[in-house]
Motif scaffolding. Structure first.
Motif, PDB file in Angstrom:
ATOM      1  N   ARG A   1      40.215  61.753  92.549  1.00 30.34           N
ATOM      2  CA  ARG A   1      40.516  61.745  90.630  1.00 30.34           C
ATOM      3  C   ARG A   1      39.017  62.447  90.352  1.00 30.34           C
ATOM      4  NH1 ARG A   1      44.955  56.796  89.300  1.00 30.34           N
ATOM      5  NH2 ARG A   1      45.543  57.124  91.255  1.00 30.34           N
ATOM      6  N   PRO A   2      39.863  62.764  88.755  1.00 34.00           N
ATOM      7  CA  PRO A   2      41.046  63.231  88.198  1.00 34.00           C
ATOM      8  C   PRO A   2      41.864  64.090  89.399  1.00 34.00           C
ATOM      9  CG  PRO A   2      39.674  64.618  86.358  1.00 34.00           C
ATOM     10  CD  PRO A   2      39.020  63.239  87.576  1.00 34.00           C
ATOM     11  N   GLY A   3      43.046  64.099  89.685  1.00 32.71           N
ATOM     12  CA  GLY A   3      43.785  65.504  90.737  1.00 32.71           C
ATOM     13  C   GLY A   3      43.681  66.227  89.887  1.00 32.71           C
ATOM     14  N   PRO A   4      44.194  68.065  91.187  1.00 30.93           N
ATOM     15  CA  PRO A   4      44.659  68.672  90.594  1.00 30.93           C
ATOM     16  C   PRO A   4      45.457  68.520  89.947  1.00 30.93           C
ATOM     17  CG  PRO A   4      43.782  68.629  92.455  1.00 30.93           C
ATOM     18  CD  PRO A   4      43.721  67.276  92.241  1.00 30.93           C
ATOM     19  N   LEU A   5      45.891  69.862  88.520  1.00 30.89           N
ATOM     20  CA  LEU A   5      47.408  70.216  88.267  1.00 30.89           C
ATOM     21  C   LEU A   5      48.298  70.117  89.433  1.00 30.89           C
ATOM     22  CD1 LEU A   5      49.257  70.620  85.741  1.00 30.89           C
ATOM     23  CD2 LEU A   5      48.489  72.677  85.416  1.00 30.89           C
ATOM     24  N   PHE A   6      49.354  69.594  89.211  1.00 30.91           N
ATOM     25  CA  PHE A   6      50.347  70.160  91.042  1.00 30.91           C
ATOM     26  C   PHE A   6      51.513  70.577  89.872  1.00 30.91           C
ATOM     27  CE2 PHE A   6      53.618  68.189  93.264  1.00 30.91           C
ATOM     28  CZ  PHE A   6      53.600  68.572  93.485  1.00 30.91           C
TER      29      PHE A   6
ATOM     30  N   LEU B   1      64.110  66.269  92.831  1.00 30.44           N
ATOM     31  CA  LEU B   1      62.976  66.434  91.685  1.00 30.44           C
ATOM     32  C   LEU B   1      63.045  65.582  90.987  1.00 30.44           C
ATOM     33  CD1 LEU B   1      61.346  68.857  90.775  1.00 30.44           C
ATOM     34  CD2 LEU B   1      63.798  69.272  89.200  1.00 30.44           C
ATOM     35  N   THR B   2      63.530  64.467  90.744  1.00 34.80           N
ATOM     36  CA  THR B   2      63.085  63.624  89.510  1.00 34.80           C
ATOM     37  C   THR B   2      61.582  62.199  90.779  1.00 34.80           C
ATOM     38  OG1 THR B   2      65.198  62.312  89.842  1.00 34.80           O
ATOM     39  CG2 THR B   2      64.324  63.859  87.323  1.00 34.80           C
ATOM     40  N   GLU B   3      62.445  62.607  91.371  1.00 40.30           N
ATOM     41  CA  GLU B   3      62.070  61.823  92.679  1.00 40.30           C
ATOM     42  C   GLU B   3      60.624  61.936  92.841  1.00 40.30           C
ATOM     43  OE1 GLU B   3      64.024  60.473  96.725  1.00 40.30           O
ATOM     44  OE2 GLU B   3      66.140  60.380  94.806  1.00 40.30           O
ATOM     45  N   LEU B   4      60.369  63.132  93.368  1.00 38.91           N
ATOM     46  CA  LEU B   4      58.877  63.316  93.588  1.00 38.91           C
ATOM     47  C   LEU B   4      57.553  64.179  92.058  1.00 38.91           C
ATOM     48  CD1 LEU B   4      60.551  66.898  95.703  1.00 38.91           C
ATOM     49  CD2 LEU B   4      59.858  64.626  96.579  1.00 38.91           C
ATOM     50  N   ILE B   5      58.918  64.357  91.360  1.00 32.11           N
ATOM     51  CA  ILE B   5      57.768  64.163  89.743  1.00 32.11           C
ATOM     52  C   ILE B   5      57.131  62.272  89.736  1.00 32.11           C
ATOM     53  CG2 ILE B   5      57.915  64.272  87.670  1.00 32.11           C
ATOM     54  CD1 ILE B   5      60.009  66.373  88.167  1.00 32.11           C
ATOM     55  N   ALA B   6      58.582  61.286  90.185  1.00 34.06           N
ATOM     56  CA  ALA B   6      58.090  60.731  90.072  1.00 34.06           C
ATOM     57  C   ALA B   6      57.069  59.998  91.002  1.00 34.06           C
ATOM     58  CB  ALA B   6      59.195  59.333  89.689  1.00 34.06           C
ATOM     59  N   TYR B   7      56.966  60.195  92.121  1.00 39.44           N
ATOM     60  CA  TYR B   7      56.152  60.372  93.118  1.00 39.44           C
ATOM     61  C   TYR B   7      54.618  60.722  92.854  1.00 39.44           C
ATOM     62  CZ  TYR B   7      53.831  59.192  97.525  1.00 39.44           C
ATOM     63  OH  TYR B   7      53.379  58.157  98.367  1.00 39.44           O
ATOM     64  N   GLY B   8      54.434  62.200  92.658  1.00 36.11           N
ATOM     65  CA  GLY B   8      53.330  62.626  92.018  1.00 36.11           C
ATOM     66  C   GLY B   8      52.779  62.158  90.917  1.00 36.11           C
ATOM     67  N   THR B   9      53.248  61.504  89.166  1.00 37.88           N
ATOM     68  CA  THR B   9      52.833  60.809  88.582  1.00 37.88           C
ATOM     69  C   THR B   9      52.338  59.337  89.468  1.00 37.88           C
ATOM     70  OG1 THR B   9      54.187  61.915  87.203  1.00 37.88           O
ATOM     71  CG2 THR B   9      53.277  60.022  86.378  1.00 37.88           C
ATOM     72  N   SER B  10      52.419  58.654  90.075  1.00 39.95           N
ATOM     73  CA  SER B  10      52.164  57.794  90.652  1.00 39.95           C
ATOM     74  C   SER B  10      50.963  57.283  91.133  1.00 39.95           C
ATOM     75  CB  SER B  10      53.631  56.613  91.981  1.00 39.95           C
ATOM     76  OG  SER B  10      53.389  57.302  92.749  1.00 39.95           O
ATOM     77  N   LEU B  11      50.734  58.304  91.632  1.00 41.49           N
ATOM     78  CA  LEU B  11      49.637  59.115  92.355  1.00 41.49           C
ATOM     79  C   LEU B  11      48.478  59.062  91.444  1.00 41.49           C
ATOM     80  CD1 LEU B  11      50.748  60.848  96.368  1.00 41.49           C
ATOM     81  CD2 LEU B  11      49.633  58.600  95.687  1.00 41.49           C
ATOM     82  N   GLY B  12      48.802  59.660  90.455  1.00 39.20           N
ATOM     83  CA  GLY B  12      47.847  59.953  89.202  1.00 39.20           C
ATOM     84  C   GLY B  12      47.537  61.133  88.996  1.00 39.20           C
ATOM     85  N   LEU B  13      48.446  62.157  89.531  1.00 38.94           N
ATOM     86  CA  LEU B  13      48.509  63.249  89.273  1.00 38.94           C
ATOM     87  C   LEU B  13      49.302  63.546  88.109  1.00 38.94           C
ATOM     88  CD1 LEU B  13      49.669  65.083  93.243  1.00 38.94           C
ATOM     89  CD2 LEU B  13      47.078  64.731  92.218  1.00 38.94           C
TER      90      LEU B  13
END
Length: 396
Positions: free
Chosen positions: A66-71, A84-96
């Motif tokens: 952290r901070p993680g790369p822009l994804f 798509l929205t589930e994947l966005i939410a997962y990436g966001t939960s990882l701090g991306l």
């Protein structure tokens, strides 16, 4: 002037972690764009990474720290994926920090944009390749794309999403660039990016620009940076231009450019592009390029230095992304400017520019050869001492 206001460098060492990771979520897309890198199809590929694979990819990105790369989730059209929205939410939960790059299709609706924003996406990247519906739709291969794009753009801004507009620089669109710039300034965007075409995918069939024309375009984009934030994609010599123009501006001098630059500047004046308020601070380009701060993951999981450089360094299912980025021969060679050949290898700007490795490969089959779109002759800039001082202080 502080050097980092001329060209920015990532906060973290690019040999250890990328600044940005782009994942091609699917190649499915209803458009038939003339330049398409992905040669997009109407149906999804049976070997696309599924949801579990995609989560493991994001775990691998988060492993850089952290901070993680822009994804960035791109395509094809990412809205062709139901998850798509589930994947966005997962990436966001990882701090991306997650951005989405959809196509201008009927899926680019306000409801879908609300969904991606609510899932955690912070930015949207859209393509605009003409200042009119006739121009843009002809390039994209489907009528109605221009209107869908503008509607989605306006909705995204109203919803609080940051919007980047990407414009492909092609021979047929050269004379329209000032009109596109005026439209981008009028509608408002976080960033306008000029994509200097790489001959891959369908783009192999488009006419090439001359190096002199590319130089004129880069200087015009630099001028546009006085009134809106601009950048380039696969136009790495834009960083050289920024350094050169900084020195010339301080001396009260102008660069000697070609007729295309004159026509674009004249058209910009007709449109009033540079009238009114100017930016207090010019957005400096980021010193990132293929394999050096940049990673692309294909729809099937192959890891590339860029989406426009179709050479694989490994597969996300076979090796951790961190290991591929840090240790693969392809990536480590691309991060060593001493290996560059031809004009790029002899150029005093090679550590801050390095040329497009994707275009070098597209034209010669060698990732380390010279960028054929660069007009600059090494050693020809008349004020090397000032350039050297700027470049040196960027490293500190």
């Amino acid at each position: 002037m502080k050097p980092r206001t001329v060209v920015r460098t990532p906060r973290h060492a690019v040999a250890e972690r990328p600044f940005i990771v782009i994942w091609e979520a699917t190649r499915a897309c209803p458009l038939a764009c003339l330049h398409c890198r992905a040669e997009a199809q109407t149906a999804r590929h049976p070997e696309e990474l599924d949801g579990a694979d995609a989560r493991r990819v994001m775990d691998g990105i988060a492993a850089f720290g952290r901070p993680g790369p822009l994804f960035v989730i791109t395509g094809g059209d990412p809205f062709q994926r139901a998850d798509l929205t589930e994947l966005i939410a997962y990436g966001t939960s990882l701090g991306l920090r997650v951005a989405v790059s959809p196509s201008g299709t009927p899926t680019l609706t306000r409801a879908n944009l609300v969904a991606v924003r609510d899932a955690g996406a912070v930015a949207l990247s859209l393509s605009l390749d003409g200042s009119t519906a006739a121009r843009h739709d002809a390039f994209r291969g489907v009528p109605g794309v221009y209107d869908w794009t503008l509607d989605g753009w306006r909705a995204a801004r109203e919803l609080g999403l940051k919007v980047q507009i990407n414009t492909t620089v092609t021979r047929n669109g050269l004379e329209d660039l000032a009109d596109v710039a005026a439209l981008v300034r009028r509608e408002g965007a976080m960033l306008w990016s000029g994509f200097v075409l790489v001959p891959t995918g369908r783009g192999e069939r488009l006419d090439s620009l001359t190096p002199a024309e590319v130089e004129d375009v880069l200087h015009f984009l630099y001028d546009c940076g006085s009134v809106m934030a601009t950048k380039t994609t696969e136009g790495h010599h834009f960083r050289r231009v920024a350094l050169q123009r900084t020195v010339l501006d301080a001396r009260g001098e102008r660069p000697r450019l070609g007729p295309l630059y004159g026509r674009l500047s004249a058209r910009a004046a007709e449109l009033g592009l540079f009238d009114g308020e100017h930016r207090a601070v010019r957005r400096p380009p980021m010193d990132v390029s293929s394999g050096r701060g940049f990673v692309f993951i294909s729809h099937t999981g192959e890891v590339h230095p860029s989406g426009f450089l179709p050479v694989s360094a490994g597969h996300v299912k076979a090796r951790p992304l961190t290991a591929i980025y840090r240790e693969s021969e392809l990536f480590t060679r691309l991060r060593d400017p001493s290996l560059l050949r031809g004009k790029c290898g002899a150029c005093e700007f090679k550590t801050v520019c390095g040329g497009s490795r994707s275009r070098a490969y597209g034209f010669t089959g060698d990732v380390l050869e010279a960028d054929p779109y660069c007009a600059y002759e090494p050693g020809s800039f008349p004020y090397p001492q000032e350039i050297g001082s700027l470049a040196e202080s960027m490293r500190h």
